[in-house]
Scaffold this motif. Structure first.
Motif, PDB file in Angstrom:
ATOM      1  N   GLY A   1       0.825  -1.193   0.000  1.00 22.86           N
ATOM      2  CA  GLY A   1       0.000   0.000   0.000  1.00 22.86           C
ATOM      3  C   GLY A   1       0.866   1.251   0.000  1.00 22.86           C
ATOM      4  O   GLY A   1       1.891   1.299   0.691  1.00 22.86           O
TER       5      GLY A   1
ATOM      6  N   ILE B   1      -6.653   0.427   3.049  1.00 27.75           N
ATOM      7  CA  ILE B   1      -5.271  -0.055   3.033  1.00 27.75           C
ATOM      8  C   ILE B   1      -5.070  -1.186   4.033  1.00 27.75           C
ATOM      9  O   ILE B   1      -4.431  -2.203   3.742  1.00 27.75           O
ATOM     10  CB  ILE B   1      -4.304   1.110   3.332  1.00 27.75           C
TER      11      ILE B   1
ATOM     12  N   CYS C   1      -3.742  -4.635   2.245  1.00 34.02           N
ATOM     13  CA  CYS C   1      -2.291  -4.657   2.019  1.00 34.02           C
ATOM     14  C   CYS C   1      -1.525  -5.535   3.001  1.00 34.02           C
ATOM     15  O   CYS C   1      -1.887  -5.647   4.176  1.00 34.02           O
ATOM     16  CB  CYS C   1      -1.753  -3.232   2.074  1.00 34.02           C
TER      17      CYS C   1
END
Length: 337
Positions: free
Chosen positions: A45, A218, A222
């Motif tokens: 991310g 995120i 991620c």
């Protein structure tokens, strides 16, 4: 896992017209010495406020814009020094999902043509007609066969982004740069697209650079996270470590701003002072020091090196050990304790 993409000391500046006629043009440092690596199969991310340079990084990786300096290597091949003819072939392996699903699709082309165009360009059509391949791709992203002959304006934002994802998948890429792929969508649709991207990653073994300003997205998507501020990466770590204990004051402030979906829990309040400095004339020393509650004299004079604070956890801060822990805590008053 092997390193699929490595970026070393990447720079990009844009010339900006001066306010006064005849004055020399200024230079806006959009990307100022960025370095990172992405392993095959992982999702990195890239997060930060608008204007920090994260989207520019994504475009530089595919050389949609040319870097001023630095090294980009993909699967042990130099992207920065690659001739245009070789670069066209390489883009089969490196694709992008764009932020705006409304402007990224040609309004004069039907859906089948949009998704099938990369197959034609890269000579990947099985037989004379790519229709069957396109229909398979449409099914993968949740579109039906009846959508094949429709135009983009007949679809919702979420459906348009699915079309863009199918177009990206057409050439069977290894790396996908997802540039804010859900920011233009309604909240009710964002989770569907995020889950679709995760399912496709598992099915096709994709590697993602996931660019976003939304820390909630995120965290969900991620494996590792890099935080950008004024063109530089100020912290990079696994998602678990970053969210558990940020080591840079800017990351700490971003975490503190994320809403907590529980009325009985709260975060310590920390309000950043001042405005985001201009990338045309950034502050001396650490660019974050005018807004930083931990700043001391050295922060105004010397930019901290991005160095390892814990195994796999790097931060660019002179006082990273002092950065507070913003884990959520129980609000005793609200529970009657």
């Amino acid at each position: 896992m092997p390193i699929l993409l490595s970026v070393e000391n990447l720079h990009k500046a844009f010339k900006v017209s001066a306010k006064r006629p005849g004055a020399p043009k200024l230079r806006l440092k959009a990307v100022d010495g960025v370095s990172f690596e992405i392993e095959a199969g992982e999702t990195l991310g890239l997060v930060g406020e608008s204007g920090c340079g994260k989207s520019t990084v994504g475009k530089l990786l595919l050389r949609l814009i040319e870097p001023d300096d630095g090294i980009i290597r993909f699967a042990d091949k130099s992207v920065t020094g690659m001739p245009k003819r070789e670069l066209t072939a390489l883009r089969r392996d490196m694709q992008m999902i764009f932020q705006d699903p409304f402007s990224s699709l040609n309004p004069r082309m039907r859906v089948g043509e949009i998704i099938g165009e990369p197959l034609v360009v890269h000579d990947l059509v099985n037989g004379k007609d790519p229709r069957n391949q396109v229909l398979t791709l449409m099914d993968k992203v949740g579109l039906s066969a009846e959508h094949y002959d429709r135009y983009p304006h007949e679809f919702s934002g979420g459906q348009r982004q699915r079309i863009g994802i199918a177009r990206t998948l057409a050439v069977q890429p290894r790396l996908v740069v997802a540039d804010e792929p859900v920011s233009a969508l309604d909240l009710s649709i964002q989770a569907q697209i995020v889950n679709l991207l995760k399912d496709l990653q598992e099915e096709f073994g994709l590697t993602y650079l996931f660019i976003s300003h939304d820390l909630g997205v995120i965290e969900h998507v991620c494996d590792r996270v890099a935080v950008m501020y004024l063109g530089r990466i100020v912290e990079i770590a696994s998602a678990e470590d970053l969210y558990d204990r940020p080591r840079h004051p800017y990351t700490e402030a971003l975490m503190n701003a994320v809403p907590v979906p529980d009325p009985n829990r709260h975060r310590q309040k920390q309000v950043l002072s001042g405005e985001i400095p201009s990338p045309i004339d950034p502050p001396t020393g650490c660019h974050f020091h005018p807004r930083c509650p931990y700043a001391k004299d050295i922060c105004q004079k010397e930019y901290p090196v991005l160095s390892e604070q814990l195994p796999g956890h790097k931060a660019a801060c002179h006082f990273s050990a002092e950065v507070g822990d913003f884990r959520t805590t129980i609000n005793q008053d609200s529970t009657g304790g």
